[in-house]
Each structure stands twice: as C-alpha cells, then as structure tokens.
Design a protein around this motif. Structure first.
Motif, PDB file in Angstrom:
ATOM      1  N   TRP A  17       1.211  14.264  -5.634  1.00 34.76           N
ATOM      2  CA  TRP A  17       0.943  14.996  -4.404  1.00 34.76           C
ATOM      3  C   TRP A  17       0.552  14.018  -3.311  1.00 34.76           C
ATOM      4  O   TRP A  17       0.278  12.848  -3.575  1.00 34.76           O
ATOM      5  CB  TRP A  17      -0.155  16.044  -4.591  1.00 34.76           C
ATOM      6  CG  TRP A  17      -1.411  15.598  -5.274  1.00 34.76           C
ATOM      7  CD1 TRP A  17      -1.719  15.758  -6.589  1.00 34.76           C
ATOM      8  CD2 TRP A  17      -2.531  14.914  -4.688  1.00 34.76           C
ATOM      9  NE1 TRP A  17      -2.957  15.220  -6.858  1.00 34.76           N
ATOM     10  CE2 TRP A  17      -3.478  14.702  -5.708  1.00 34.76           C
ATOM     11  CE3 TRP A  17      -2.832  14.476  -3.394  1.00 34.76           C
ATOM     12  CZ2 TRP A  17      -4.693  14.065  -5.489  1.00 34.76           C
ATOM     13  CZ3 TRP A  17      -4.034  13.831  -3.160  1.00 34.76           C
ATOM     14  CH2 TRP A  17      -4.953  13.641  -4.201  1.00 34.76           C
ATOM     15  N   TYR A  18       0.568  14.499  -2.083  1.00 29.36           N
ATOM     16  CA  TYR A  18       0.100  13.706  -0.962  1.00 29.36           C
ATOM     17  C   TYR A  18      -0.693  14.606  -0.028  1.00 29.36           C
ATOM     18  O   TYR A  18      -0.566  15.832  -0.052  1.00 29.36           O
ATOM     19  CB  TYR A  18       1.255  13.027  -0.217  1.00 29.36           C
ATOM     20  CG  TYR A  18       2.284  13.991   0.329  1.00 29.36           C
ATOM     21  CD1 TYR A  18       2.127  14.610   1.559  1.00 29.36           C
ATOM     22  CD2 TYR A  18       3.434  14.274  -0.404  1.00 29.36           C
ATOM     23  CE1 TYR A  18       3.072  15.496   2.054  1.00 29.36           C
ATOM     24  CE2 TYR A  18       4.393  15.153   0.076  1.00 29.36           C
ATOM     25  CZ  TYR A  18       4.202  15.760   1.303  1.00 29.36           C
ATOM     26  OH  TYR A  18       5.128  16.647   1.784  1.00 29.36           O
ATOM     27  N   GLN A  24      -3.254   8.379   5.535  1.00 32.48           N
ATOM     28  CA  GLN A  24      -4.101   7.378   6.184  1.00 32.48           C
ATOM     29  C   GLN A  24      -4.140   6.082   5.371  1.00 32.48           C
ATOM     30  O   GLN A  24      -4.075   4.981   5.926  1.00 32.48           O
ATOM     31  CB  GLN A  24      -5.512   7.929   6.364  1.00 32.48           C
ATOM     32  CG  GLN A  24      -5.617   9.056   7.385  1.00 32.48           C
ATOM     33  CD  GLN A  24      -7.021   9.650   7.433  1.00 32.48           C
ATOM     34  OE1 GLN A  24      -7.975   9.058   6.956  1.00 32.48           O
ATOM     35  NE2 GLN A  24      -7.134  10.824   8.034  1.00 32.48           N
ATOM     36  N   ASP A  25      -4.235   6.230   4.048  1.00 34.26           N
ATOM     37  CA  ASP A  25      -4.306   5.053   3.175  1.00 34.26           C
ATOM     38  C   ASP A  25      -3.034   4.211   3.273  1.00 34.26           C
ATOM     39  O   ASP A  25      -3.097   2.983   3.392  1.00 34.26           O
ATOM     40  CB  ASP A  25      -4.530   5.479   1.723  1.00 34.26           C
ATOM     41  CG  ASP A  25      -5.916   6.043   1.488  1.00 34.26           C
ATOM     42  OD1 ASP A  25      -6.800   5.848   2.339  1.00 34.26           O
ATOM     43  OD2 ASP A  25      -6.114   6.702   0.442  1.00 34.26           O
ATOM     44  N   VAL A  26      -1.885   4.864   3.201  1.00 34.90           N
ATOM     45  CA  VAL A  26      -0.638   4.096   3.222  1.00 34.90           C
ATOM     46  C   VAL A  26      -0.405   3.484   4.597  1.00 34.90           C
ATOM     47  O   VAL A  26       0.130   2.371   4.707  1.00 34.90           O
ATOM     48  CB  VAL A  26       0.563   4.966   2.772  1.00 34.90           C
ATOM     49  CG1 VAL A  26       1.038   5.911   3.871  1.00 34.90           C
ATOM     50  CG2 VAL A  26       1.709   4.080   2.290  1.00 34.90           C
ATOM     51  N   THR A  27      -0.824   4.176   5.635  1.00 38.86           N
ATOM     52  CA  THR A  27      -0.693   3.625   6.985  1.00 38.86           C
ATOM     53  C   THR A  27      -1.489   2.335   7.113  1.00 38.86           C
ATOM     54  O   THR A  27      -0.986   1.308   7.586  1.00 38.86           O
ATOM     55  CB  THR A  27      -1.180   4.653   8.030  1.00 38.86           C
ATOM     56  OG1 THR A  27      -0.371   5.825   7.956  1.00 38.86           O
ATOM     57  CG2 THR A  27      -1.108   4.079   9.432  1.00 38.86           C
ATOM     58  N   GLU A  45      -3.074   2.833  14.355  1.00 44.33           N
ATOM     59  CA  GLU A  45      -2.666   3.574  13.161  1.00 44.33           C
ATOM     60  C   GLU A  45      -1.868   4.829  13.492  1.00 44.33           C
ATOM     61  O   GLU A  45      -0.867   5.134  12.830  1.00 44.33           O
ATOM     62  CB  GLU A  45      -3.897   3.930  12.322  1.00 44.33           C
ATOM     63  CG  GLU A  45      -4.544   2.723  11.659  1.00 44.33           C
ATOM     64  CD  GLU A  45      -5.739   3.098  10.810  1.00 44.33           C
ATOM     65  OE1 GLU A  45      -5.972   4.321  10.610  1.00 44.33           O
ATOM     66  OE2 GLU A  45      -6.436   2.187  10.330  1.00 44.33           O
ATOM     67  N   ILE A  46      -2.287   5.562  14.506  1.00 40.72           N
ATOM     68  CA  ILE A  46      -1.602   6.814  14.847  1.00 40.72           C
ATOM     69  C   ILE A  46      -0.191   6.537  15.350  1.00 40.72           C
ATOM     70  O   ILE A  46       0.778   7.171  14.915  1.00 40.72           O
ATOM     71  CB  ILE A  46      -2.401   7.603  15.901  1.00 40.72           C
ATOM     72  CG1 ILE A  46      -3.740   8.063  15.313  1.00 40.72           C
ATOM     73  CG2 ILE A  46      -1.596   8.801  16.404  1.00 40.72           C
ATOM     74  CD1 ILE A  46      -4.652   8.733  16.317  1.00 40.72           C
ATOM     75  N   CYS A  47      -0.063   5.578  16.230  1.00 39.14           N
ATOM     76  CA  CYS A  47       1.245   5.225  16.767  1.00 39.14           C
ATOM     77  C   CYS A  47       2.154   4.693  15.664  1.00 39.14           C
ATOM     78  O   CYS A  47       3.340   5.050  15.590  1.00 39.14           O
ATOM     79  CB  CYS A  47       1.098   4.193  17.881  1.00 39.14           C
ATOM     80  SG  CYS A  47       2.655   3.676  18.625  1.00 39.14           S
ATOM     81  N   TRP A 102       4.341   1.890  -0.988  1.00 36.92           N
ATOM     82  CA  TRP A 102       4.495   3.268  -0.519  1.00 36.92           C
ATOM     83  C   TRP A 102       4.436   4.258  -1.681  1.00 36.92           C
ATOM     84  O   TRP A 102       3.738   5.270  -1.626  1.00 36.92           O
ATOM     85  CB  TRP A 102       5.828   3.411   0.225  1.00 36.92           C
ATOM     86  CG  TRP A 102       6.102   4.800   0.684  1.00 36.92           C
ATOM     87  CD1 TRP A 102       6.701   5.818  -0.023  1.00 36.92           C
ATOM     88  CD2 TRP A 102       5.747   5.370   1.948  1.00 36.92           C
ATOM     89  NE1 TRP A 102       6.754   6.966   0.724  1.00 36.92           N
ATOM     90  CE2 TRP A 102       6.180   6.714   1.934  1.00 36.92           C
ATOM     91  CE3 TRP A 102       5.130   4.861   3.090  1.00 36.92           C
ATOM     92  CZ2 TRP A 102       5.990   7.557   3.028  1.00 36.92           C
ATOM     93  CZ3 TRP A 102       4.950   5.703   4.172  1.00 36.92           C
ATOM     94  CH2 TRP A 102       5.380   7.032   4.138  1.00 36.92           C
ATOM     95  N   GLU A 103       5.169   3.969  -2.736  1.00 36.49           N
ATOM     96  CA  GLU A 103       5.294   4.915  -3.850  1.00 36.49           C
ATOM     97  C   GLU A 103       3.965   5.213  -4.525  1.00 36.49           C
ATOM     98  O   GLU A 103       3.753   6.330  -5.016  1.00 36.49           O
ATOM     99  CB  GLU A 103       6.300   4.395  -4.886  1.00 36.49           C
ATOM    100  CG  GLU A 103       7.746   4.394  -4.422  1.00 36.49           C
ATOM    101  CD  GLU A 103       8.303   5.781  -4.213  1.00 36.49           C
ATOM    102  OE1 GLU A 103       7.814   6.736  -4.852  1.00 36.49           O
ATOM    103  OE2 GLU A 103       9.235   5.928  -3.398  1.00 36.49           O
TER     104      GLU A 103
END
Length: 251
Positions: A17-18, A24-27, A45-47, A102-103
């Motif tokens: 799940w995500y 946020q963590d992967v970013t 981070e948002i951009c 990412w995975e």
C-alpha cells in the motif's frame, strides 16, 4: 490436472500500500539521491513531487495503455524526470538505483501471513512454483523475495521490466510458460487484480485464475468488464491449497 502455480508479487505474495507518508518519504529520498549524485533539480519537495508525478502519469498512460514496459534507463530520463534539466545519460546510469528505491519506499511492502508455509505445502504436494510480476525495476523483485526468504521456492521469476510486456499482455505469460516448460491448462495463476491478473490468465486459458484481493485491487480494476471473473477468490494464500487439491480430485 493443475501441476504449476504462478503468483503475482505486489498485492498477492505481499501486502502492499501507499499513502501520504510514503509519498513524502520517497520524495525526500529521491531528492537526496539526486543531490548526492550531483543532479540538482532546483525544486522544493512539493514542486519535485508534482513534476515527477506528471512524468509517472504520462508513463502509466503509455505503459498500461499498450501493456508494455520500458527499461528503467528509458523510463526515468524520458518520463519520470523529464521535466527537470538533468543530464539524461547520467539519469539513465542511475535509473535502476532510483527504480529500486521507489519500489521499496513509495510502496509499503510486507510478506502476507502464512505465505512461506503455503509455498512449502505446495512444494511438498508436488506443485511447481513461479512468479509473474509487473515492475519498473530490474532487480527489486528478486531482492525482496530474497529478503522474505522465499526466493528458492520459485523455479522462475518473469518480470515486465525484463520481457518488455506488462500483464495482461499474453507475451509475459507466454514467456513464463516457456521458461517453466509448462502448459497453460495445467497452471493456476494467483493475483490480486482483475485487470492484470485474472484477465491475463483467462485469455491464456489457464487451468484456474485465483484472486486474492488487496489494497490495489479496487484501484486497478475500476471500469473492468464484469465478464472477466476469477474462478475462485481466497482470503489468504493458504486457502489456495485445498482449492487446488479439490480441482485435482485429491480433496
């Protein structure tokens, strides 16, 4: 007679799940990875998330629309990081590292309860086992299977990132069957989605298409024609053993 059982990975052998926290963590981890390798995006981070998410959406539209998969070194420079002014050759060089990150960061993953015991029972009863998985990483599925301690149960692991075909494309199933030296009618396929797993197995005339529902099931199956239905639905992996034994007349 069913003598071979092929499994999906994410959502089937493992819970997956995500949520906002994993995003946020992967970013953060991707931004840190890029900075450590002298690839500066100039984005907060948002951009950064908004831009990379645009690339992901474009890739998914192409990939899922064609049931095809590119290699990580194509995906990341051409899609995921395409909105940033980065050296594409350098992005390609580190693409598998980012794909693996990412995975296991964007997705929370954990082995479903009782999987190892179910695989052991299936092997003891003479079933041959394999994996067919959609993934945009070349190695993460192998790494995760090793981490779970279940890699040795599977004779073959067939991945979309290696074959170039995504479920439900018949190509990925045909390659898995060839590698396993198995006949479709003697195989059961276990997966969590109608749109990828059940439809793919049904089109290939597998002996059984078994569904185990997950976090991803409803998200991936929106709008799927109801004519494609599993032969059997289970709540846990262990439940496939008595079902297969009954199909084989051994219950």
């Amino acid at each position: 007679m069913i003598n071979t059982v092929l499994f999906d990975m994410g959502g089937t052998l493992e819970d997956i799940w995500y949520n906002d926290q994993t995003i946020q963590d992967v970013t953060r981890k991707l931004l840190t990875f890029l900075q450590e390798h002298d690839m500066v995006t100039g984005s907060n981070e948002i951009c950064f998330w908004n831009k990379i998410n645009n690339g992901i959406r474009r890739y998914k539209q192409w990939s899922e629309g064609n049931a095809l998969e590119l290699k990580p070194e194509e995906i990341w420079p051409q899609y995921y990081l395409s909105e940033f002014d980065l050296d594409k050759e350098k992005v390609a060089r580190y693409a598998e590292d980012m794909a693996g990150l990412w995975e296991v960061t964007y997705y929370h993953r954990e082995l479903r309860p009782g999987v190892k015991e179910a695989l052991e029972e299936l092997k003891n009863k003479g079933y041959r086992l394999g994996v067919i998985s959609n993934t945009a990483s070349l190695y993460s599925v192998f790494d995760v299977l090793e981490a779970y301690g279940i890699r040795d149960y599977f004779e073959d692991v067939t991945l979309s990132s290696v074959t170039g075909y995504r479920k439900p494309h018949p190509g990925i199933f045909q390659i898995a069957l060839r590698e396993m030296k198995a006949k479709a009618e003697e195989c059961a396929y276990v997966g969590d989605t109608l749109s990828r797993d059940v439809i793919g197995a049904k089109r290939m005339h597998f002996g059984a298409a078994i569904q185990i529902r997950s976090f991803l099931s409803s998200q991936k199956d929106e709008g799927v024609d109801s004519v494609w239905q599993p032969d059997h639905v289970v709540e846990k992996i262990a439940d496939i053993v008595p079902y297969l034994e009954k199909l084989n007349g051994r219950a």
